[in-house]
Design a protein around this motif. Sequence first.
Motif, short mmCIF file in Angstrom:
data_model
loop_
_atom_site.label_atom_id
_atom_site.label_comp_id
_atom_site.label_asym_id
_atom_site.label_seq_id
_atom_site.Cartn_x
_atom_site.Cartn_y
_atom_site.Cartn_z
N LEU A 149 84.09 78.31 138.09
CA LEU A 149 82.94 79.20 137.96
C LEU A 149 82.31 79.06 136.58
N LEU A 150 83.18 78.96 135.54
CA LEU A 150 82.66 78.78 134.18
C LEU A 150 81.87 77.47 134.07
N ALA A 151 82.41 76.39 134.65
CA ALA A 151 81.70 75.09 134.59
C ALA A 151 80.36 75.17 135.33
N LEU A 152 80.34 75.90 136.47
CA LEU A 152 79.10 76.05 137.23
C LEU A 152 78.04 76.78 136.43
N LEU A 153 78.46 77.81 135.70
CA LEU A 153 77.51 78.55 134.86
C LEU A 153 76.92 77.64 133.78
N ILE A 154 77.79 76.82 133.18
CA ILE A 154 77.30 75.90 132.13
C ILE A 154 76.27 74.92 132.70
N THR B 153 74.45 75.29 135.38
CA THR B 153 73.22 76.03 135.73
C THR B 153 72.36 76.26 134.51
N GLY B 154 73.00 76.61 133.40
CA GLY B 154 72.24 76.81 132.16
C GLY B 154 71.54 75.54 131.71
N LEU B 155 72.23 74.41 131.83
CA LEU B 155 71.60 73.14 131.45
C LEU B 155 70.39 72.82 132.34
N ILE B 156 70.54 73.12 133.62
CA ILE B 156 69.43 72.83 134.55
C ILE B 156 68.22 73.68 134.20
#
Length: 725
Positions: free
Chosen positions: A609-614, A616-619
Motif C-alpha cells: 500500500l505504501l509503494a502504491l501511494l508513492i 500514485t504521487g509520482l503519476i
Amino acid sequence: DSLHALLRGRIHDTTRVNALNRLTFLNRLNEKRAGPTGEAALQLSRGIGFRRGEADALVWLSMVHHYQRRLDSSCVLAEQAVDLCERIRYRRGRQWGNLQLCWNALRRSQFDLARKHLGEVHEEHIGVHDIELHVWTLIAEGELQRMERNTAESRKSFRKAIRLAEVSEEPTCLADAYQHASRAYDQTGNETEKSYLHSALDIVNRTRDTMRIARFSNNLYSLYSRQGKPDSARIHLNRAADLVEIMGDTYSLVLMMLNLGVENAKAGKYEAALRFFLRGETAARQINDPGLLTSALRYIGMLFGQQKRHDQTIKYATGALDIASAMNDSSAISRLHESIGMAHYWTGRYDSALYHCHRAVDMVRRVGGWQLSRRLSNLGYVLYRTGQPDSARSAFAEAVAIGRTTSDVPTLCNALAGYGRVLSVLGQHNDARAAVDEAYEYARELRNPDDISSAVESLEIVCEQQGDFKGAYEAHLTVTAIRDSMLQEENRRTINEMGAKYEADQREKQISLLEKDKKLKDLTLVQQTEQLRVRTLEALKRKQQIGLLEKDKEIQSLELLRHQADYSRQAAVTEQRENEVRLLTKDKQLQASLLDRETFRRNAFLGGLLALLIVTGLIFYRLRERKKANTRLSNTLSELRRTQDQLIHSEKMATLGELTAGIAHEIKNPLNFVTNFSNLSGEMVDELEIQVRNLPSTEVDAQNGNGDPEVLSILDDLKANMGKI
C-alpha cells in the motif's frame, strides 16, 4: 494486361483508382468488364476523397451506359461529373463530361444541344498531351457534320482525327477513328469506306480486341451486303456471330440475330429467319433498347412481305413506326414508311403507297444516307403505276445517278428496270432499251431470280412498245421460265419445309412416346421405392427390438455396478474416519502456521500500500508537469500565430507601400514632364520677346527701339499661359 498486373501489386489508392478508370475506358464497349471496374473506381475514389478520380469514374461509367443505349443514366452520370469538375476546377474532366453529353445528344438527334456541348469543350484549350480528347472531339464534330449532311466538312474532321490518332500510342483510338470516318462515305466512295473499315479491323486484330472485332466485322457484313457480295458478307457475319456468342454481349447479340435472320430470309429459310427475328425482338425488349426493337419489328414485317402477307407487314411496320417516331429517329422512320408504302403498293392501294413513299424520300433527304437511291426507285414504281410518268422518270433518273456513285448494284438494277419502262412510255425507246439491257446485265451478275425477272419483264414491256415482238416473245419466254423455276424453287422450299415440319411432328410424337415411357418407368420406380420403404420400416422395427434387448442387458450391468459401488462406499467411509483423525492432528499444526502466514501477509499488504501511494504521487506529479508543458506549448503556439498574422500584415502593408509608391511615381512622372517643359517654354518665350524687341518693324519702332506691339501682346499671353500650366 499491364494495368491488371499493376492492380495486383501493392500500389497507392490514387494509383489504383487511375488504373481502374483507364481499364473502364479501354473496356467501355464491354459492360461486363467495364461496369465492375468503373464502380470499383467510383467507390474507392469516394472512400479516399480523391475527387478527380471520382469525376473520371463518373465520365467513363457514363460512356459505358452510352454504348449500352442507356442514355438517361448516361446523361445523369455525365452531368454529375461536369458539376463535380466545376466545383474542383478540373478542366480536363469537365471537357470529357461535356463531350459525353454531346454524344448523348447526337444519339437522340438533338443537334443544337450537341453543338452547345462541343462549344463548351472548345471554350478551354485542349492540352497537347490530351491527344485522345482531341481525337474524340474531332470525331464528334465529324459525326455532327455528317448527320447535318455537311459531307465535305465531316470528312475533313474525320481525316484530322485519323492523322492525330496516328500520333497517339493508343491503337483503339485510331481504330475507332477509322470506323467513324467510314460512315462519312456510306453514300459515295464505298471503296474508301471499305478501306477504312479494313484498316480498323486490322488494328483490332493485332490488339485482339474481341468486342471491336465483332462490331467491325458486322459493319463489313453490312457493306458487302449492300454491294451485292454475299460470300464476303457471310464470312464477316459468321465471324461476328461466333465472337458475340462467346462474349455474351446482348446488344451485339441482337444485331447478330437480326443479320442472321436477314441471311436466312435471303436463302428462303423463312421459319429459321422468323426464329432469329423473334429472338432478336425478345432480347431487344429485355435490354429495353427501342432502336433495336424497331429494327426487329421492321425485319419481321419485311419477312411477312416476302411471303406475300402484306397486311402483317403493315401491322408490324406501323408498330415499329410508333416507336421510331417517339425516338425521333429519322432514318428508321424513313425505312418504315418505305416498308408500309411498298406493302400498300403490292396490295393495290396506290394512294397510300404514294403517301408513304413520299414520306420515306423526304425523311431520307433530311438525314442523308445511301438508302436514298432505293427510296427513289420505289417511289418511281409507285408514280409509274399511278400514271405519273414524268415524275417517275425524275425519281428513277436520280435513283440511277445515286446508285452509280454508291455502287449499290441491287438498287441500281431495280432503278434501271423501272427507268426503262418509264422512258418507253414517254417514247424514248433507244434510251429505254439501253436502260433495261443494262439492268439485265446487272441482274445476271447478281444471279438473283427476282432481279432477273424484274429486268426481263421490263425488257419485254419495252420490246413490245417498240414493236420488237420477237424480242418481247423471247423475253416473255425467259420471264416465264424464270417464274416457273422460282415457282418450282418455292414449291421445293415448301415441300422441304413441310417435310421438315413432318419430321419435326414425328420427332415430337417420338418425344411424347418417350415421355410416356418415362412416366411408366417413373411409376415403376415409385412402386419399387414404396416397397423399399416398407422393407426399411421392417428393418427399423427389428433394429428397435434388438435395441430393447441391449438396453435390458445394460440395466442388469448397471445393477451389478451399483452393488459394487455400495461395497466400495462402505470401505471408503471406514477409510474416511481414519483420515479424519489424521486431519485433526494436521489441523492444529496448520493453525499455527496460518497464524504466522497471516502476520506476514499483513506486513506485506502494508508495504504494498505504501509503494502504491508513492507511485500514485509520482503519476500526479508527472501529470501536473505535463499540463504545465502543454500550457506553455499552447501559449507559444498562440504567440507564433500572432507573429504570423503580424508578418502577413507587415508583408501586406509593405506590398501596399510599394504599390502606392509605384502609383505616386507613375503620377509624378507626367507632372514633372508637364512642369519642366512649361518652364522651358516660358524661358524660350522670354528669349523670343527679347529678340522681337530688337527687331524693328517700322521706322517709328526703329527709332524707338521697340518691336511689333501685336507680336509682343501674343507673347505676353503665351507667357501667361505657360505660367498657368
